[in-house]
Design a protein around this motif. Sequence first.
Motif, PDB file in Angstrom:
ATOM      1  N   SER A  35       0.824  -1.214   0.000  1.00 45.66           N
ATOM      2  CA  SER A  35       0.000   0.000   0.000  1.00 45.66           C
ATOM      3  C   SER A  35       0.855   1.261   0.000  1.00 45.66           C
ATOM      4  CB  SER A  35      -0.951  -0.002   1.200  1.00 45.66           C
ATOM      5  OG  SER A  35      -0.262   0.256   2.408  1.00 45.66           O
ATOM      6  N   LYS A  36       2.108   1.137   0.430  1.00 46.05           N
ATOM      7  CA  LYS A  36       3.016   2.283   0.467  1.00 46.05           C
ATOM      8  C   LYS A  36       3.705   2.536  -0.877  1.00 46.05           C
ATOM      9  CE  LYS A  36       4.075   1.694   5.371  1.00 46.05           C
ATOM     10  NZ  LYS A  36       5.152   1.385   6.339  1.00 46.05           N
ATOM     11  N   GLY A  37       3.667   1.543  -1.768  1.00 49.99           N
ATOM     12  CA  GLY A  37       4.246   1.715  -3.098  1.00 49.99           C
ATOM     13  C   GLY A  37       5.651   1.161  -3.239  1.00 49.99           C
ATOM     14  N   ARG A  38       6.062   1.073  -4.481  1.00 46.94           N
ATOM     15  CA  ARG A  38       7.356   0.473  -4.830  1.00 46.94           C
ATOM     16  C   ARG A  38       8.540   1.207  -4.207  1.00 46.94           C
ATOM     17  NH1 ARG A  38       8.659  -1.078 -10.903  1.00 46.94           N
ATOM     18  NH2 ARG A  38       6.844  -2.359 -10.465  1.00 46.94           N
ATOM     19  N   ALA A  39       8.481   2.514  -4.165  1.00 43.11           N
ATOM     20  CA  ALA A  39       9.614   3.271  -3.608  1.00 43.11           C
ATOM     21  C   ALA A  39       9.860   2.879  -2.145  1.00 43.11           C
ATOM     22  CB  ALA A  39       9.371   4.773  -3.728  1.00 43.11           C
ATOM     23  N   LYS A  40       8.790   2.690  -1.389  1.00 42.77           N
ATOM     24  CA  LYS A  40       8.947   2.304   0.018  1.00 42.77           C
ATOM     25  C   LYS A  40       9.449   0.872   0.139  1.00 42.77           C
ATOM     26  CE  LYS A  40       7.949   5.868   2.477  1.00 42.77           C
ATOM     27  NZ  LYS A  40       8.934   6.462   3.364  1.00 42.77           N
ATOM     28  N   ILE A  41       9.001  -0.007  -0.761  1.00 39.82           N
ATOM     29  CA  ILE A  41       9.511  -1.380  -0.758  1.00 39.82           C
ATOM     30  C   ILE A  41      11.011  -1.356  -1.052  1.00 39.82           C
ATOM     31  CG2 ILE A  41       9.436  -3.619  -1.932  1.00 39.82           C
ATOM     32  CD1 ILE A  41       6.410  -3.082  -2.400  1.00 39.82           C
ATOM     33  N   ALA A  42      11.402  -0.575  -2.045  1.00 39.43           N
ATOM     34  CA  ALA A  42      12.822  -0.461  -2.402  1.00 39.43           C
ATOM     35  C   ALA A  42      13.626   0.142  -1.252  1.00 39.43           C
ATOM     36  CB  ALA A  42      12.973   0.382  -3.667  1.00 39.43           C
ATOM     37  N   GLU A  43      13.061   1.122  -0.589  1.00 46.70           N
ATOM     38  CA  GLU A  43      13.727   1.737   0.566  1.00 46.70           C
ATOM     39  C   GLU A  43      13.954   0.692   1.664  1.00 46.70           C
ATOM     40  OE1 GLU A  43      12.177   4.911   3.752  1.00 46.70           O
ATOM     41  OE2 GLU A  43      12.123   5.642   1.670  1.00 46.70           O
ATOM     42  N   LYS A  44      12.970  -0.164   1.874  1.00 51.19           N
ATOM     43  CA  LYS A  44      13.085  -1.207   2.889  1.00 51.19           C
ATOM     44  C   LYS A  44      14.198  -2.188   2.506  1.00 51.19           C
ATOM     45  CE  LYS A  44      11.552  -3.060   6.690  1.00 51.19           C
ATOM     46  NZ  LYS A  44      11.883  -2.495   7.966  1.00 51.19           N
ATOM     47  N   ILE A  45      14.356  -2.476   1.216  1.00 51.10           N
ATOM     48  CA  ILE A  45      15.445  -3.345   0.765  1.00 51.10           C
ATOM     49  C   ILE A  45      16.785  -2.711   1.128  1.00 51.10           C
ATOM     50  CG2 ILE A  45      16.641  -4.258  -1.277  1.00 51.10           C
ATOM     51  CD1 ILE A  45      13.831  -4.578  -2.540  1.00 51.10           C
ATOM     52  N   GLY A  46      16.901  -1.420   0.899  1.00 45.39           N
ATOM     53  CA  GLY A  46      18.129  -0.718   1.260  1.00 45.39           C
ATOM     54  C   GLY A  46      18.418  -0.801   2.746  1.00 45.39           C
ATOM     55  N   GLU A  47      17.386  -0.624   3.552  1.00 43.38           N
ATOM     56  CA  GLU A  47      17.538  -0.713   5.008  1.00 43.38           C
ATOM     57  C   GLU A  47      18.022  -2.102   5.414  1.00 43.38           C
ATOM     58  OE1 GLU A  47      14.415  -1.202   8.631  1.00 43.38           O
ATOM     59  OE2 GLU A  47      14.010   0.459   7.247  1.00 43.38           O
ATOM     60  N   GLU A  48      17.395  -3.125   4.853  1.00 46.67           N
ATOM     61  CA  GLU A  48      17.782  -4.500   5.195  1.00 46.67           C
ATOM     62  C   GLU A  48      19.189  -4.822   4.686  1.00 46.67           C
ATOM     63  OE1 GLU A  48      16.172  -5.994   7.377  1.00 46.67           O
ATOM     64  OE2 GLU A  48      14.212  -5.044   7.279  1.00 46.67           O
ATOM     65  N   ALA A  49      19.558  -4.273   3.535  1.00 43.68           N
ATOM     66  CA  ALA A  49      20.905  -4.490   3.000  1.00 43.68           C
ATOM     67  C   ALA A  49      21.953  -3.884   3.933  1.00 43.68           C
ATOM     68  CB  ALA A  49      21.021  -3.902   1.597  1.00 43.68           C
ATOM     69  N   VAL A  50      21.687  -2.679   4.414  1.00 40.47           N
ATOM     70  CA  VAL A  50      22.612  -2.023   5.335  1.00 40.47           C
ATOM     71  C   VAL A  50      22.738  -2.840   6.622  1.00 40.47           C
ATOM     72  CG1 VAL A  50      22.942   0.020   6.808  1.00 40.47           C
ATOM     73  CG2 VAL A  50      22.342   0.296   4.394  1.00 40.47           C
ATOM     74  N   GLU A  51      21.619  -3.334   7.131  1.00 39.27           N
ATOM     75  CA  GLU A  51      21.658  -4.144   8.354  1.00 39.27           C
ATOM     76  C   GLU A  51      22.437  -5.443   8.128  1.00 39.27           C
ATOM     77  OE1 GLU A  51      17.531  -4.435   9.468  1.00 39.27           O
ATOM     78  OE2 GLU A  51      17.495  -2.380  10.235  1.00 39.27           O
ATOM     79  N   THR A  52      22.344  -5.998   6.927  1.00 39.61           N
ATOM     80  CA  THR A  52      23.119  -7.196   6.593  1.00 39.61           C
ATOM     81  C   THR A  52      24.609  -6.876   6.563  1.00 39.61           C
ATOM     82  OG1 THR A  52      21.250  -8.054   5.308  1.00 39.61           O
ATOM     83  CG2 THR A  52      23.404  -9.061   4.900  1.00 39.61           C
ATOM     84  N   VAL A  53      24.945  -5.744   5.987  1.00 39.80           N
ATOM     85  CA  VAL A  53      26.347  -5.314   5.930  1.00 39.80           C
ATOM     86  C   VAL A  53      26.900  -5.105   7.337  1.00 39.80           C
ATOM     87  CG1 VAL A  53      27.874  -3.407   5.240  1.00 39.80           C
ATOM     88  CG2 VAL A  53      26.185  -4.310   3.622  1.00 39.80           C
ATOM     89  N   ILE A  54      26.136  -4.461   8.192  1.00 39.99           N
ATOM     90  CA  ILE A  54      26.582  -4.231   9.573  1.00 39.99           C
ATOM     91  C   ILE A  54      26.825  -5.560  10.281  1.00 39.99           C
ATOM     92  CG2 ILE A  54      25.871  -3.352  11.841  1.00 39.99           C
ATOM     93  CD1 ILE A  54      24.435  -1.056  10.245  1.00 39.99           C
ATOM     94  N   ALA A  55      25.902  -6.503  10.103  1.00 40.19           N
ATOM     95  CA  ALA A  55      26.073  -7.823  10.724  1.00 40.19           C
ATOM     96  C   ALA A  55      27.336  -8.498  10.209  1.00 40.19           C
ATOM     97  CB  ALA A  55      24.846  -8.689  10.452  1.00 40.19           C
TER      98      ALA A  55
END
Length: 115
Positions: A35-55
């Motif tokens: 419901s938030k749209g593709r840009a928000k889904i893509a933003e969430k991917i970026g957030e999860e990618a950063v968290e993966t990098v930190i781990a």
Amino acid sequence: MSNKIDSQVIERVYDVIQDRRHGDPGESYVAKQFSKGRAKIAEKIGEEAVETVIAAIQNDRREIIAESTDLLFHLLMLWADADVKPADVFAELARREGMSGLTEKKQRKKFKKDM
């Protein structure tokens, strides 16, 4: 665990995402993200990618697994939104299998230039 089992899990999760994407955003995390749209889904991917990098930098195997799972889940949501099926990505991986990454990158660059 074989690759076949892994791809089946990815396809099953993808199917669940497809089933839930048009649900009630108040009851479904997937529907809420769509419901938030593709840009928000893509933003969430970026957030999860950063968290993966930190781990990874922290050498925390358990967190690498957890964050990688979150990253894959959100990537599957993006695929669903863009009408990209797991089989499409698997086919591209198979096409690149055995090819040098440097060679593949040159081919992709040439393809973009020719377009």
